[in-house]
Design a protein around this motif. Sequence first.
Motif, PDB file in Angstrom:
ATOM      1  N   GLY A  16       1.151  -1.379  -0.110  1.00 24.30           N
ATOM      2  CA  GLY A  16      -0.467   0.214  -0.002  1.00 24.30           C
ATOM      3  C   GLY A  16       0.500   1.113  -0.288  1.00 24.30           C
ATOM      4  O   GLY A  16       1.538   1.018   0.786  1.00 24.30           O
ATOM      5  N   LEU A  17       0.953   1.837  -1.242  1.00 24.47           N
ATOM      6  CA  LEU A  17       1.576   3.401  -0.893  1.00 24.47           C
ATOM      7  C   LEU A  17       0.650   3.932  -1.554  1.00 24.47           C
ATOM      8  O   LEU A  17       0.905   5.606  -2.487  1.00 24.47           O
ATOM      9  CB  LEU A  17       2.973   2.733  -2.075  1.00 24.47           C
ATOM     10  N   THR A  18      -0.467   4.182  -1.352  1.00 25.22           N
ATOM     11  CA  THR A  18      -1.008   5.403  -1.333  1.00 25.22           C
ATOM     12  C   THR A  18      -1.092   6.850  -0.597  1.00 25.22           C
ATOM     13  O   THR A  18       0.107   6.047   0.334  1.00 25.22           O
ATOM     14  CB  THR A  18      -2.545   4.699  -1.019  1.00 25.22           C
ATOM     15  N   SER A  41      -4.252  -6.862  -7.244  1.00 27.56           N
ATOM     16  CA  SER A  41      -5.638  -6.031  -7.575  1.00 27.56           C
ATOM     17  C   SER A  41      -4.556  -4.220  -8.109  1.00 27.56           C
ATOM     18  O   SER A  41      -3.243  -4.853  -7.353  1.00 27.56           O
ATOM     19  CB  SER A  41      -5.984  -6.142  -5.893  1.00 27.56           C
ATOM     20  N   LEU A  42      -4.672  -3.977  -8.270  1.00 26.64           N
ATOM     21  CA  LEU A  42      -4.206  -2.782  -8.983  1.00 26.64           C
ATOM     22  C   LEU A  42      -5.223  -1.678  -8.825  1.00 26.64           C
ATOM     23  O   LEU A  42      -6.043  -1.756  -9.498  1.00 26.64           O
ATOM     24  CB  LEU A  42      -3.230  -2.940 -10.158  1.00 26.64           C
ATOM     25  N   ASN A  43      -4.671  -0.517  -7.624  1.00 27.84           N
ATOM     26  CA  ASN A  43      -5.339   0.390  -7.990  1.00 27.84           C
ATOM     27  C   ASN A  43      -4.351   1.820  -7.685  1.00 27.84           C
ATOM     28  O   ASN A  43      -3.127   2.233  -7.374  1.00 27.84           O
ATOM     29  CB  ASN A  43      -5.756   1.005  -6.301  1.00 27.84           C
ATOM     30  N   LEU A  44      -5.304   2.468  -9.530  1.00 29.45           N
ATOM     31  CA  LEU A  44      -3.708   4.012  -9.905  1.00 29.45           C
ATOM     32  C   LEU A  44      -5.451   5.185  -9.593  1.00 29.45           C
ATOM     33  O   LEU A  44      -4.742   5.614 -10.835  1.00 29.45           O
ATOM     34  CB  LEU A  44      -3.774   3.618 -10.830  1.00 29.45           C
ATOM     35  N   SER A  45      -6.178   4.584  -9.476  1.00 33.09           N
ATOM     36  CA  SER A  45      -7.229   5.993  -9.205  1.00 33.09           C
ATOM     37  C   SER A  45      -6.036   6.387  -8.427  1.00 33.09           C
ATOM     38  O   SER A  45      -5.036   7.438  -8.131  1.00 33.09           O
ATOM     39  CB  SER A  45      -7.806   5.982  -8.131  1.00 33.09           C
ATOM     40  N   ILE A  46      -6.427   8.244  -8.967  1.00 34.70           N
ATOM     41  CA  ILE A  46      -6.646   9.772  -8.744  1.00 34.70           C
ATOM     42  C   ILE A  46      -4.453   9.686  -8.766  1.00 34.70           C
ATOM     43  O   ILE A  46      -4.259  10.116  -7.969  1.00 34.70           O
ATOM     44  CB  ILE A  46      -6.984  10.017  -7.407  1.00 34.70           C
ATOM     45  N   ASN A  47      -4.363   9.302 -10.602  1.00 32.07           N
ATOM     46  CA  ASN A  47      -3.382  10.016 -10.156  1.00 32.07           C
ATOM     47  C   ASN A  47      -3.490  10.636 -11.872  1.00 32.07           C
ATOM     48  O   ASN A  47      -4.701  11.070 -12.100  1.00 32.07           O
ATOM     49  CB  ASN A  47      -2.305   8.526 -10.847  1.00 32.07           C
ATOM     50  N   TRP A 101      -3.091   8.125  -5.602  1.00 30.66           N
ATOM     51  CA  TRP A 101      -3.232   9.702  -5.309  1.00 30.66           C
ATOM     52  C   TRP A 101      -1.802   9.719  -4.755  1.00 30.66           C
ATOM     53  O   TRP A 101      -0.816  10.159  -4.467  1.00 30.66           O
ATOM     54  CB  TRP A 101      -3.285   9.839  -3.501  1.00 30.66           C
ATOM     55  N   ASN A 102      -0.835   9.652  -6.141  1.00 32.65           N
ATOM     56  CA  ASN A 102       0.150   9.545  -6.260  1.00 32.65           C
ATOM     57  C   ASN A 102       0.427  10.505  -7.918  1.00 32.65           C
ATOM     58  O   ASN A 102      -0.654  11.453  -8.182  1.00 32.65           O
ATOM     59  CB  ASN A 102       1.234   8.338  -6.580  1.00 32.65           C
TER      60      ASN A 102
END
Length: 194
Positions: A96-98, A154-160, A129-130
């Motif tokens: 988790g690196l959000t 599971s890949l979360n790239l939201s808010i980039n 968020w990055n």
Amino acid sequence: RKSRSITALRLNLDGNELKPFDALELAKLGGMPALTALHLELPNNGLLNDGWRGLGGLRVAPRLVSLRLDLARNSLTEVDAGFLGQIASLRELNLGLTSNRLGNRGVEQLAEGLRGLTGLRRLALDLSWNSVSDVGVVSIESLIDDAYELTHLSLNLSINFLTEACCRRLVAKKHPHLQFYVVDLQYQEPREEV
């Protein structure tokens, strides 16, 4: 003496303002001989890149199968994950690196380091968020393509800063080795590459 028999450990240090030395001390947990599952919650600690490097001592974990590192809301810009690639027994990784300060270079370093995890079956990667753009996503795509043992992603790239074309490519891409694939691409604000 009792630490030799501990097989799973969860440690929540949210908001403790850890220093690089503290990260080095936490990495010693990997030396517990029976440890197979480690969950470190380290969000909101102001960790910088040297704090991340301090966690490199986890590579000595001889039997570690499952690792969850929650490093949300710190100040990481680079994530050289080479030490993770040295944990040969690792089969499940949740990273988790959000809400750090990761850009394309940091994501490229991360993907390169994760390449060493040839036996990895499950990967959850939260980069929301990055400051990741299409350029950084290319390294993640390449990692996924080459990770033939990987069955769950599971890949979360939201808010980039991903373009619509990149998002479509991520969704449409076929990964025959994956049985489970979740990708979160909410709220993108594309920008031109410099």
